[in-house]
Write a protein that holds these residues in place. Structure first.
Motif, mmCIF file in Angstrom:
data_model
loop_
_atom_site.group_PDB
_atom_site.id
_atom_site.type_symbol
_atom_site.label_atom_id
_atom_site.label_comp_id
_atom_site.label_asym_id
_atom_site.label_seq_id
_atom_site.Cartn_x
_atom_site.Cartn_y
_atom_site.Cartn_z
ATOM 1 N N ILE A 57 0.845 -1.212 0.000
ATOM 2 C CA ILE A 57 0.000 0.000 0.000
ATOM 3 C C ILE A 57 0.878 1.259 0.000
ATOM 4 N N HIS A 58 2.005 1.171 0.674
ATOM 5 C CA HIS A 58 2.922 2.313 0.656
ATOM 6 C C HIS A 58 3.324 2.662 -0.781
ATOM 7 N N LEU B 122 -7.615 7.010 17.309
ATOM 8 C CA LEU B 122 -6.785 7.882 18.133
ATOM 9 C C LEU B 122 -5.377 7.342 18.371
ATOM 10 N N GLU B 123 -5.282 6.081 18.748
ATOM 11 C CA GLU B 123 -3.961 5.506 19.045
ATOM 12 C C GLU B 123 -3.023 5.638 17.848
ATOM 13 N N PHE B 124 -3.544 5.321 16.679
ATOM 14 C CA PHE B 124 -2.716 5.371 15.480
ATOM 15 C C PHE B 124 -2.380 6.819 15.109
ATOM 16 N N GLN B 125 -3.337 7.717 15.265
ATOM 17 C CA GLN B 125 -3.095 9.128 14.951
ATOM 18 C C GLN B 125 -1.990 9.698 15.856
ATOM 19 N N ARG B 126 -1.925 9.219 17.100
ATOM 20 C CA ARG B 126 -0.859 9.658 18.007
ATOM 21 C C ARG B 126 0.510 9.282 17.439
ATOM 22 N N LYS B 127 0.603 8.066 16.920
ATOM 23 C CA LYS B 127 1.873 7.622 16.334
ATOM 24 C C LYS B 127 2.202 8.434 15.093
ATOM 25 N N VAL B 128 1.194 8.673 14.270
ATOM 26 C CA VAL B 128 1.416 9.439 13.036
ATOM 27 C C VAL B 128 1.971 10.823 13.386
ATOM 28 N N ALA B 129 1.395 11.446 14.421
ATOM 29 C CA ALA B 129 1.845 12.785 14.839
ATOM 30 C C ALA B 129 3.335 12.765 15.165
ATOM 31 N N GLN B 130 3.783 11.739 15.874
ATOM 32 C CA GLN B 130 5.205 11.640 16.220
ATOM 33 C C GLN B 130 6.064 11.496 14.964
ATOM 34 N N HIS B 131 5.582 10.723 14.022
ATOM 35 C CA HIS B 131 6.367 10.473 12.809
ATOM 36 C C HIS B 131 6.402 11.685 11.883
ATOM 37 N N TYR B 132 5.290 12.441 11.831
ATOM 38 C CA TYR B 132 5.290 13.685 11.067
ATOM 39 C C TYR B 132 6.430 14.591 11.538
ATOM 40 N N PHE C 75 2.466 8.046 7.767
ATOM 41 C CA PHE C 75 1.498 6.975 8.033
ATOM 42 C C PHE C 75 2.150 5.599 7.937
ATOM 43 N N SER C 76 3.000 5.389 6.927
ATOM 44 C CA SER C 76 3.615 4.063 6.792
ATOM 45 C C SER C 76 4.642 3.802 7.882
ATOM 46 N N SER C 77 5.429 4.815 8.249
ATOM 47 C CA SER C 77 6.438 4.568 9.274
ATOM 48 C C SER C 77 5.766 4.434 10.648
ATOM 49 N N ALA C 78 4.591 5.037 10.814
ATOM 50 C CA ALA C 78 3.837 4.854 12.066
ATOM 51 C C ALA C 78 3.391 3.401 12.237
ATOM 52 N N LYS C 79 3.336 2.663 11.134
ATOM 53 C CA LYS C 79 3.005 1.231 11.233
ATOM 54 C C LYS C 79 4.225 0.389 11.574
ATOM 55 N N GLY C 80 5.397 1.025 11.541
ATOM 56 C CA GLY C 80 6.610 0.300 11.882
ATOM 57 C C GLY C 80 7.591 0.130 10.729
ATOM 58 N N LEU C 81 7.239 0.612 9.533
ATOM 59 C CA LEU C 81 8.199 0.509 8.424
ATOM 60 C C LEU C 81 9.342 1.500 8.638
ATOM 61 N N ASP C 82 10.496 1.154 8.134
ATOM 62 C CA ASP C 82 11.686 1.995 8.261
ATOM 63 C C ASP C 82 11.511 3.324 7.498
ATOM 64 N N VAL C 83 11.848 4.423 8.158
ATOM 65 C CA VAL C 83 11.627 5.748 7.567
ATOM 66 C C VAL C 83 12.392 5.909 6.248
ATOM 67 N N ASP D 278 -3.581 18.880 -0.801
ATOM 68 C CA ASP D 278 -4.018 18.338 0.483
ATOM 69 C C ASP D 278 -3.366 16.947 0.640
ATOM 70 N N ARG D 279 -2.329 16.853 1.445
ATOM 71 C CA ARG D 279 -1.496 15.661 1.670
ATOM 72 C C ARG D 279 -0.540 15.383 0.504
ATOM 73 N N TYR D 280 0.654 14.888 0.879
ATOM 74 C CA TYR D 280 1.685 14.580 -0.132
ATOM 75 C C TYR D 280 2.615 13.527 0.464
ATOM 76 N N SER D 281 3.864 13.513 0.053
ATOM 77 C CA SER D 281 4.809 12.485 0.480
ATOM 78 C C SER D 281 4.978 12.401 2.000
ATOM 79 N N TYR D 282 4.735 13.511 2.703
ATOM 80 C CA TYR D 282 4.901 13.498 4.172
ATOM 81 C C TYR D 282 3.842 12.608 4.804
#
Ligand code: FDM
Length: 212
Positions: A71-72, A156-166, A108-116, A99-103
């Motif tokens: 999906i990435h 919410l839980e996932f959005q918290r992770k996304v925020a950190q990765h952004y 979102f993908s690295s918040a799932k655990g993929l390498d940045v 509205d949204r781009y590569s960031y």
């Protein structure tokens, strides 16, 4: 518009968590810029109108399953299929509000655990934005706004992770705006950044590429 040799439109990206106000703000910016007489278009990723976009849309609606890397790459392909049109529009003097781009792709993908770094790979060579407007909102506050639509990432839980990765992706093109402020205040700040950015692109700031 487009008369001077290197004059071009600006590539302006809005990023932020779900319910941070990106879509409303980009609509308001669009009509403001149109009123000012600029040539401007509003775009968004994923662009669900293409074949790749349909696959993404079905995945987001939980109607199909794909592994995280697949999906990435589809999200990335969805930007690549628009790259040449994007460049053409910019060179012809049209400003793009995206509205949204590569960031989003990487956050979102690295918040799932993929390498940045792995996540950044397929984005390399896409057009680099001239300005990234990050609508900053605490995940809890965004969730309170309600209207999470039930798509795959709207939790919410996932959005918290996304925020950190952004936050790890923030560079010199970013402006971080406090999106918990009233809509009008946010809008006012965005207008100033956007007008500045359009002016620098009009005098011929070169287009550059992402993450090379
Ligand atoms: N999203 C969006 C990604 O995971 N990767 C991407 O590259 C992009 C552009 O898709 F949850 C996620 C972010 C969001 C979902 O976005 C759909 P919209 O803005 O709700 O359509």
């Amino acid at each position: 518009n487009g008369n001077r040799d290197n004059s071009r439109g600006a590539l302006i990206v809005l990023e932020g968590l779900d319910r941070s106000g990106k879509t409303s703000q980009s609509t308001r910016l669009l009509s403001y810029l149109e009123q000012q007489g600029f040539s401007v278009e509003s775009w968004r990723f994923p662009d669900r109108s293409t074949c790749v976009g349909e696959m993404i849309s079905s995945y987001l609606a939980n109607k199909s399953q794909l592994d995280d890397r697949t999906i990435h790459l589809l999200f990335s392909a969805n930007r690549w299929e628009k790259r040449s049109l994007m460049e053409m529009k910019l060179r012809s003097g049209t400003t793009l509000l995206v509205d949204r781009y590569s960031y989003s792709g990487v956050a979102f993908s690295s918040a799932k655990g993929l390498d940045v770094e792995w996540c950044k790979g397929p984005e390399m060579g896409l057009l680099a934005p001239d300005l990234v407007l990050y609508l900053n909102i605490p995940p809890e506050k965004a969730a309170e706004r309600g209207g999470y639509g039930g798509e795959r990432y709207e939790q919410l839980e996932f959005q918290r992770k996304v925020a950190q990765h952004y936050k790890m992706l923030c560079d010199a093109t970013w402006k971080i705006i406090d999106a918990s402020l009233p809509m009008e205040d946010v809008e006012k700040q965005l207008r100033e950044f956007v007008m500045d950015c359009i002016a620098t692109c009009q005098i011929g700031k070169p287009l550059s590429q992402l993450w090379l």
